[in-house]
Design a protein around this motif. Structure first.
Motif, PDB file in Angstrom:
ATOM      1  N   SER A 142      51.293  37.826  36.062  1.00 26.10           N
ATOM      2  CA  SER A 142      51.116  39.263  36.199  1.00 26.10           C
ATOM      3  C   SER A 142      49.790  39.712  35.586  1.00 26.10           C
ATOM      4  O   SER A 142      49.083  40.553  36.160  1.00 26.10           O
ATOM      5  CB  SER A 142      52.288  39.992  35.537  1.00 26.10           C
ATOM      6  N   GLU A 200      49.824  43.566  44.016  1.00 24.03           N
ATOM      7  CA  GLU A 200      51.104  42.887  44.230  1.00 24.03           C
ATOM      8  C   GLU A 200      51.258  41.673  43.315  1.00 24.03           C
ATOM      9  O   GLU A 200      52.372  41.343  42.895  1.00 24.03           O
ATOM     10  CB  GLU A 200      51.231  42.467  45.697  1.00 24.03           C
ATOM     11  N   THR A 231      52.598  42.987  40.239  1.00 22.38           N
ATOM     12  CA  THR A 231      53.956  43.517  40.325  1.00 22.38           C
ATOM     13  C   THR A 231      55.018  42.454  40.596  1.00 22.38           C
ATOM     14  O   THR A 231      56.105  42.489  40.015  1.00 22.38           O
ATOM     15  CB  THR A 231      54.021  44.596  41.424  1.00 22.38           C
ATOM     16  N   SER A 283      60.091  49.024  45.615  1.00 17.28           N
ATOM     17  CA  SER A 283      58.750  48.453  45.673  1.00 17.28           C
ATOM     18  C   SER A 283      58.401  47.978  47.073  1.00 17.28           C
ATOM     19  O   SER A 283      57.269  48.166  47.544  1.00 17.28           O
ATOM     20  CB  SER A 283      58.640  47.287  44.687  1.00 17.28           C
ATOM     21  N   LYS A 321      53.667  52.852  41.829  1.00 12.24           N
ATOM     22  CA  LYS A 321      53.231  52.040  40.695  1.00 12.24           C
ATOM     23  C   LYS A 321      53.169  52.840  39.408  1.00 12.24           C
ATOM     24  O   LYS A 321      53.341  52.280  38.317  1.00 12.24           O
ATOM     25  CB  LYS A 321      51.851  51.426  40.983  1.00 12.24           C
ATOM     26  N   SER A 341      51.971  47.763  34.108  1.00 18.32           N
ATOM     27  CA  SER A 341      52.284  48.046  35.509  1.00 18.32           C
ATOM     28  C   SER A 341      51.816  49.446  35.906  1.00 18.32           C
ATOM     29  O   SER A 341      51.236  49.656  36.978  1.00 18.32           O
ATOM     30  CB  SER A 341      53.794  47.916  35.732  1.00 18.32           C
TER      31      SER A 341
END
Length: 457
Positions: A109, A130, A133, A159, A211, A240
């Motif tokens: 991430s 992405e 996430t 999402s 987001k 995030s």
């Protein structure tokens, strides 16, 4: 078409990806929690250090432009993502999850976040977003139990819908502009393509709103934060959310007519977030609704000034890290953040933890001694007043007053008289992570110009 690749510019990305590989191999060779988390934290620090060494380098460049530009802004974003990840590793000492898998997903991430700040085309931007996430779906579900599974599924379903909307918006923007490079999105569009470009920009912004947990795509945040392990909830509410702000920071100013849409999203998001927080009886859910309201303030700043939004976001992620770090330290090895009643009298049992949590709550409310939060609110209001959005500045001020009700309620309960509870020992990595985040918040509260300069104000 020939492209030039500068591997030096890609050093922070290589270090972030190398961190994921390092913790993966470390878990195979020495399957030990401490080894995995230390390797992840060390890799995160190395990534931040590498980002500080690189400035104004570009890669994947062609005649149309560069897809990857590591300038001063990208440097700030990369350091923020790496620092937040390092703090999360420290706070994860007692997380009940398979350490190798946990550390690997967190590093993956981070790699997406580091790349995101340097993205200069729609494809790179969306892939990096992405990558940031996707590992979080699994991280949310690592805590065994029904709440964790429900939170992960809610997060995943919303999402997927938001990603589909974002991709549709990106496709329409490409169809009308003829380029994927961000620099080409601000080219004038006329005739029959204008409505298509407007719809594409609106869909793109609404998809990115997921987001940052902006209304109407905010419903995933409270159950997901509540179901996730506390360090993962911290990462969701900071890194995030920062990813969404970075994407909006780069794209929103280039889209025609984005300001009215952002203003509407800001008003609805901050209002719904604060009203939702008023009725919460669980700490993590209160912080989740609070973070939704904070996203509204960021969107309000973004209406008139990208740098002001960035400055507010830097202040916010620091205060949010302190808040979640204090909750984790107070709860020990407990599975969740507990109810608000569980924190009554915390100032008598653990004064240092209560002090850190009070500092974070005051900062989120925009009051002393949380000077970081105070300067954050001032930055947003000043930008709105200077940008001829006085009405939006009034809405921000009114929402800040509403927020005082629940921040003051929690802060007062920390020092109320409560039945004595046995103290628990705070693991030294958790104490270290909380201390580092608190010190950074205090320092930047007294020296806010460091943040303002980094944001370009």
């Amino acid at each position: 078409m020939t492209q030039t690749i500068d591997h030096v510019a890609l050093l922070p990305l290589y270090l972030a990806a190398g961190t994921a590989l390092l913790v993966f191999i470390a878990d195979l060779v020495v399957p030990n929690r401490t080894v995995s988390l230390v390797a992840g934290a060390a890799g995160s620090v190395a990534t931040a250090a590498g980002a500080l060494l690189i400035e104004n380098r570009s890669s994947f460049c062609s005649a149309q432009g560069c897809s990857y530009v590591f300038d001063q802004r990208a440097q700030v974003f990369a350091v923020l993502f790496a620092a937040l990840t390092a703090v999360v590793y420290l706070l994860s000492a007692r997380v009940e999850a398979e350490p190798g898998e946990y550390a690997f997903l967190l590093a993956c991430s981070m790699a997406g976040g580091v790349t995101l700040g340097a993205a200069r085309d729609l494809i790179t931007l969306l892939v990096a977003l992405e990558t940031l996430t996707l590992p979080l779906y699994a991280l949310v579900a690592l805590r065994r139990g029904r709440k964790s599974a429900e939170g992960a599924v809610t997060f995943f379903v919303v999402s997927v819908i938001a990603t589909a909307v974002t991709l549709l918006g990106a496709a329409l923007l490409y169809a009308t502009s003829g380029t994927v490079f961000l620099s080409g999105l601000n080219q004038p569009v006329t005739g029959q393509l204008l409505p298509l470009a407007t719809v594409g920009g609106g869909l793109f912004l609404v998809g990115l709103a997921f987001k940052v947990a902006a209304v109407p795509l905010h419903g995933w945040a409270p159950p997901t934060y509540d179901g996730a392990p506390l360090p993962v909830a911290l990462y969701l509410s900071t890194a995030s959310k920062l990813g969404g702000v970075v994407a909006l920071f780069y794209v929103a100013p280039l889209l025609r007519g984005s300001a009215p849409l952002l203003a509407i999203l800001a008003v609805v998001t901050m209002t719904v977030g604060n009203l939702g927080a008023l009725r919460q009886s669980k700490m993590v859910r209160l912080l989740a609704w609070s973070s939704i309201a904070q996203a509204g303030y960021v969107l309000a700043a973004l209406v008139v000034s990208g740098p002001a939004a960035l400055a507010y976001m830097i202040f916010f992620v620091l205060m949010e890290a302190v808040a979640f770090g204090a909750v984790l330290a107070a709860r020990g090895s407990a599975a969740d953040g507990g109810s608000l009643d569980a924190y009554r009298g915390l100032g008598r049992r653990s004064p240092w933890i209560a002090g850190a949590l009070t500092l974070a709550l005051a900062g989120l409310a925009g009051l002393p001694p949380g000077f970081a939060g105070l300067f954050a609110k001032i930055t947003v209001v000043k930008a709105l007043l200077g940008g001829q959005y006085s009405w939006l500045a009034v809405v921000v001020a009114l929402n800040a007053v509403v927020a005082l009700a629940y921040y003051a309620r929690v802060g007062a309960s920390l020092f109320a008289v409560a039945p004595g509870e046995p103290k628990h020992r705070v693991a030294w990595p958790v104490a270290t992570g909380l201390a580092l985040a608190t010190i950074a918040t205090v320092v930047l509260g007294f020296a806010p110009q460091l943040v303002l300069d980094a944001a370009g104000l």
